[in-house]
Design a protein around this motif. Structure first.
Motif, PDB file in Angstrom:
ATOM      1  N   THR A 305      64.434  35.987  77.376  1.00  0.00           N
ATOM      2  CA  THR A 305      63.977  37.022  76.432  1.00  0.00           C
ATOM      3  C   THR A 305      65.045  38.093  76.377  1.00  0.00           C
ATOM      4  O   THR A 305      65.759  38.309  77.343  1.00  0.00           O
ATOM      5  CB  THR A 305      62.662  37.691  76.881  1.00  0.00           C
ATOM      6  OG1 THR A 305      62.839  38.219  78.202  1.00  0.00           O
ATOM      7  CG2 THR A 305      61.495  36.737  76.863  1.00  0.00           C
ATOM      8  N   LEU A 308      66.933  42.658  70.715  1.00  0.00           N
ATOM      9  CA  LEU A 308      68.028  42.596  69.758  1.00  0.00           C
ATOM     10  C   LEU A 308      68.043  43.938  69.060  1.00  0.00           C
ATOM     11  O   LEU A 308      67.199  44.193  68.191  1.00  0.00           O
ATOM     12  CB  LEU A 308      67.810  41.493  68.731  1.00  0.00           C
ATOM     13  CG  LEU A 308      67.810  40.058  69.265  1.00  0.00           C
ATOM     14  CD1 LEU A 308      67.509  39.087  68.151  1.00  0.00           C
ATOM     15  CD2 LEU A 308      69.149  39.736  69.899  1.00  0.00           C
ATOM     16  N   TRP A 312      64.119  44.381  67.180  1.00  0.00           N
ATOM     17  CA  TRP A 312      63.660  42.996  67.327  1.00  0.00           C
ATOM     18  C   TRP A 312      63.605  42.591  68.795  1.00  0.00           C
ATOM     19  O   TRP A 312      64.391  43.079  69.606  1.00  0.00           O
ATOM     20  CB  TRP A 312      64.625  42.033  66.607  1.00  0.00           C
ATOM     21  CG  TRP A 312      64.631  42.192  65.135  1.00  0.00           C
ATOM     22  CD1 TRP A 312      65.384  43.069  64.410  1.00  0.00           C
ATOM     23  CD2 TRP A 312      63.835  41.480  64.182  1.00  0.00           C
ATOM     24  NE1 TRP A 312      65.109  42.936  63.077  1.00  0.00           N
ATOM     25  CE2 TRP A 312      64.164  41.969  62.897  1.00  0.00           C
ATOM     26  CE3 TRP A 312      62.883  40.466  64.287  1.00  0.00           C
ATOM     27  CZ2 TRP A 312      63.569  41.482  61.736  1.00  0.00           C
ATOM     28  CZ3 TRP A 312      62.299  39.979  63.124  1.00  0.00           C
ATOM     29  CH2 TRP A 312      62.639  40.496  61.871  1.00  0.00           C
ATOM     30  N   GLU A 314      63.504  38.875  71.145  1.00  0.00           N
ATOM     31  CA  GLU A 314      63.774  37.457  70.949  1.00  0.00           C
ATOM     32  C   GLU A 314      63.330  36.678  72.175  1.00  0.00           C
ATOM     33  O   GLU A 314      63.481  37.139  73.302  1.00  0.00           O
ATOM     34  CB  GLU A 314      65.274  37.253  70.740  1.00  0.00           C
ATOM     35  CG  GLU A 314      65.637  35.799  70.500  1.00  0.00           C
ATOM     36  CD  GLU A 314      67.133  35.613  70.302  1.00  0.00           C
ATOM     37  OE1 GLU A 314      67.542  35.240  69.200  1.00  0.00           O
ATOM     38  OE2 GLU A 314      67.888  35.848  71.269  1.00  0.00           O
ATOM     39  N   GLU A 316      63.806  32.720  73.725  1.00  0.00           N
ATOM     40  CA  GLU A 316      64.604  31.533  73.469  1.00  0.00           C
ATOM     41  C   GLU A 316      64.193  30.454  74.460  1.00  0.00           C
ATOM     42  O   GLU A 316      64.001  30.731  75.644  1.00  0.00           O
ATOM     43  CB  GLU A 316      66.062  31.909  73.712  1.00  0.00           C
ATOM     44  CG  GLU A 316      67.030  31.141  72.874  1.00  0.00           C
ATOM     45  CD  GLU A 316      68.388  31.824  72.915  1.00  0.00           C
ATOM     46  OE1 GLU A 316      68.799  32.380  71.884  1.00  0.00           O
ATOM     47  OE2 GLU A 316      69.008  31.809  73.993  1.00  0.00           O
ATOM     48  N   SER A 377      65.276  29.702  69.033  1.00  0.00           N
ATOM     49  CA  SER A 377      65.040  31.137  69.227  1.00  0.00           C
ATOM     50  C   SER A 377      63.984  31.614  68.246  1.00  0.00           C
ATOM     51  O   SER A 377      64.003  31.246  67.071  1.00  0.00           O
ATOM     52  CB  SER A 377      66.290  31.958  68.969  1.00  0.00           C
ATOM     53  OG  SER A 377      67.441  31.215  69.178  1.00  0.00           O
ATOM     54  N   ARG A 379      62.354  35.205  66.841  1.00  0.00           N
ATOM     55  CA  ARG A 379      62.565  36.660  66.822  1.00  0.00           C
ATOM     56  C   ARG A 379      61.377  37.337  66.173  1.00  0.00           C
ATOM     57  O   ARG A 379      60.886  36.860  65.156  1.00  0.00           O
ATOM     58  CB  ARG A 379      63.790  37.002  65.987  1.00  0.00           C
ATOM     59  CG  ARG A 379      65.012  36.559  66.666  1.00  0.00           C
ATOM     60  CD  ARG A 379      66.231  36.800  65.825  1.00  0.00           C
ATOM     61  NE  ARG A 379      67.293  36.062  66.500  1.00  0.00           N
ATOM     62  CZ  ARG A 379      68.426  35.731  65.938  1.00  0.00           C
ATOM     63  NH1 ARG A 379      68.649  36.063  64.691  1.00  0.00           N
ATOM     64  NH2 ARG A 379      69.322  35.057  66.612  1.00  0.00           N
TER      65      ARG A 379
END
Ligand code: ADP
Ligand code: MG
Length: 523
Positions: A305, A308, A312, A314, A316, A377, A379
């Motif tokens: 994690t 961003l 955001w 994310e 993955e 991923s 987001r």
């Protein structure tokens, strides 16, 4: 009759005449002509190249040099094969043979610009002179922009197609769920009425218990079907993806992880997001199951994690498994696409992940290559302030006194009419049934208002929503329970916008109905 003889055309200086001779040219005319050609050559917007078969440039114009980022002098000094995309150079003997035979050919090539980027070009090549050392003339037009436009268009079309597919699957799922809810509602309703008449623990009591459990399980399945169809809103609570992942890992460790090494790279100060924890866990779990499936021998599953920027978050999921060839990757999100054997895959995993991501205003990215593993991923928009919890009207304490109610039940489905009527009667209430919105409004004009209306939202003719608006005009304070199988935004908005309106999600048991009616029975 003789027709007038047309004047003989002035011969174009330098052009061969019909008899094979050349028109006589003065030196000045020759010079003028050469200059004119020179100007055309150097000012042409197309890249013009005269070259030998072995790739030596004999003449290049300004446009051709500029297209490639070189000067004309640099180009004349280099071998044109250097312009080809590395590894992309192929001689096309068949093409060359046709050109040498006098045909002018048009085809597309890719060249490398001096700065390294690729230029797509359309080329028209023809023969200038043959013999031992053939010379070719090639016109080049940069079509990179056109290619890019085409690629974008194709991408948009693919997205549209996917959206349309999801849309039609969604309406199919929504329709099935609506009807199934009514069926389950009848089963659940009748089973719960009669269960209460049996001595607890008796075989019949237990049989009704099982029927109720089975119908409730069916109801849960319908909810996930509706979630897939995106007709049911994601619950919207503040949550932390790290916490969800810790839960997932506990589950995974208990099941599949003896052969898979699990790595967690979780950002400790991960921003929270707003969403539906169940749906998101389900999505992450789907990705983990796929990852584990792709590593039949052993491998590493990484859950990551990160924030961003500020807006955001994310998550993955990466595996070191088989990876996907291009054709599989292109279809992986399609509902019902699976490469797994019958009974192992449903092909719904990734499409559900995709619709969950979309319903959270998120984005999804897949990276995969055969033999190189897969990285997916997701987001989501991060949230900043602590979000208020959605107001869920809790049924308060048991009312002290209960009185029987006069209920108007409005529903177009016969199964619902009879089962809910029986449930209401079993609870001691008096019931009138209308089979449509129009009928209910007529009923209300002629009679004294009931204590409560149970109104189905999805009816043909006058819809539940429209019935509600007209009913409100007649009886501003009459309590209404909106019964619906899809707790969608329309239903939530209606309940929000009108006082004395609450939701009664289908299917429901006697217990739920009793609780819901309790609030109207006080006094
Ligand atoms: P299912 O798992 O039921 O086949 P999914 O929608 O979850 O359906 O996945 C569709 C297909 O995408 C899979 O059958 C598989 O071919 C491919 N796929 C998905 N995830 C991975 C992964 N992590 N590695 C390799 N292939 C994958
Ligand atoms: Mg799957």
């Amino acid at each position: 009759m003789t027709s007038p003889v047309p004047p003989a055309p002035t011969p174009d200086p330098g052009l061969p005449q019909a008899d094979g001779s050349e028109a006589p040219l003065s030196l000045t005319l020759l010079q003028e002509k050469a200059e004119r050609y020179q100007v055309m050559f150097s000012t042409a917007s197309e890249g013009i190249l005269v070259h030998s078969l072995d790739g030596k440039a004999l003449e290049v114009n300004e446009a051709f040099a500029r297209m490639h980022g070189y000067t004309q002098a640099e180009m004349l000094a280099m071998n044109l094969r250097e312009l080809n995309v590395p590894g992309g150079f192929r001689t096309h003997p068949e093409r060359i043979a046709r050109i040498l035979a006098g045909e002018a050919l048009t085809f597309e090539v890719e060249h490398v610009h001096k700065d390294g980027h690729t230029i797509a070009m359309e080329v028209l090549v023809s023969l200038v002179s043959g013999g031992d050392m053939p010379v070719l003339l090639a016109f080049h037009r940069d079509i990179s922009q056109r290619r890019q436009d085409e690629a974008e268009k194709a991408e948009l079309q693919a997205q549209l197609l996917h959206a349309q597919k999801m849309e039609s699957l969604g309406s199919l799922a929504g329709g099935v769920a609506h009807d199934m809810n009514n069926v389950l509602g009848a089963i659940l309703g009748l089973a719960s009425i009669h269960m209460e008449t049996q001595p607890p623990g008796s075989p019949v009591y237990r049989a009704f218990g099982t029927i109720i459990q089975a119908s409730e399980r069916g109801g849960t399945m319908l909810k996930s079907l509706l979630r897939f169809a995106r007709q049911s809103p994601a619950e919207c609570l503040e949550l932390n993806l790290n916490a969800l992942i810790h839960e997932e890992v506990r589950l995974l460790e208990r099941t599949t992880l003896s052969r898979v090494r699990l790595v967690r790279e979780l950002t400790p100060d991960l921003r929270p997001m707003l969403g539906d924890a169940n749906a998101l866990s389900h999505a992450i779990m789907n990705l983990c199951v796929n990852a584990v499936d792709a590593m039949p021998e052993n491998g590493t599953l990484t859950l990551r994690t990160r924030n961003l920027g500020t807006d955001w978050v994310e998550v993955e999921v990466e595996d070191t498994g088989t990876g996907m060839p291009k054709e599989v990757l292109a279809k992986a999100l399609d509902p019902f696409f699976t490469t797994k054997e019958v009974g192992k895959g449903t092909g719904l995993g990734l499409s559900i992940v995709y619709s969950t991501v979309k319903s959270h205003q998120g984005q999804m990215q897949l990276k995969s290559e055969p033999g190189q593993g897969t990285r997916i991923s997701l987001r989501f928009p991060a949230c900043h302030a602590a979000a208020p919890l959605p107001a869920q009207p809790e049924s308060g304490a048991e009312p002290t006194t209960r009185r029987p109610l006069r209920v108007l039940l409005v529903d177009d489905d016969e199964l619902v009419q009879s089962s809910v009527q029986m449930m209401l009667q079993a609870l001691g209430h008096e019931v009138a049934v209308s089979t449509s919105g129009e009928e209910a409004l007529g009923w209300l004009v002629d009679r004294a208002a009931p204590d409560l209306v149970i109104l189905d939202l999805n009816m043909p003719g006058l819809s539940g929503a429209n019935t509600l608006v007209r009913l409100r005009a007649q009886h501003p304070k009459l309590p209404v329970l909106l019964s619906t199988g899809r707790a969608d935004q329309v239903a939530l908005d209606l309940a929000e916008a009108h006082p004395h309106v609450s939701l009664l999600p289908k299917p429901f048991t006697m217990k739920v109905l009793r609780q819901q009616l309790g609030q109207f029975q006080v006094g």
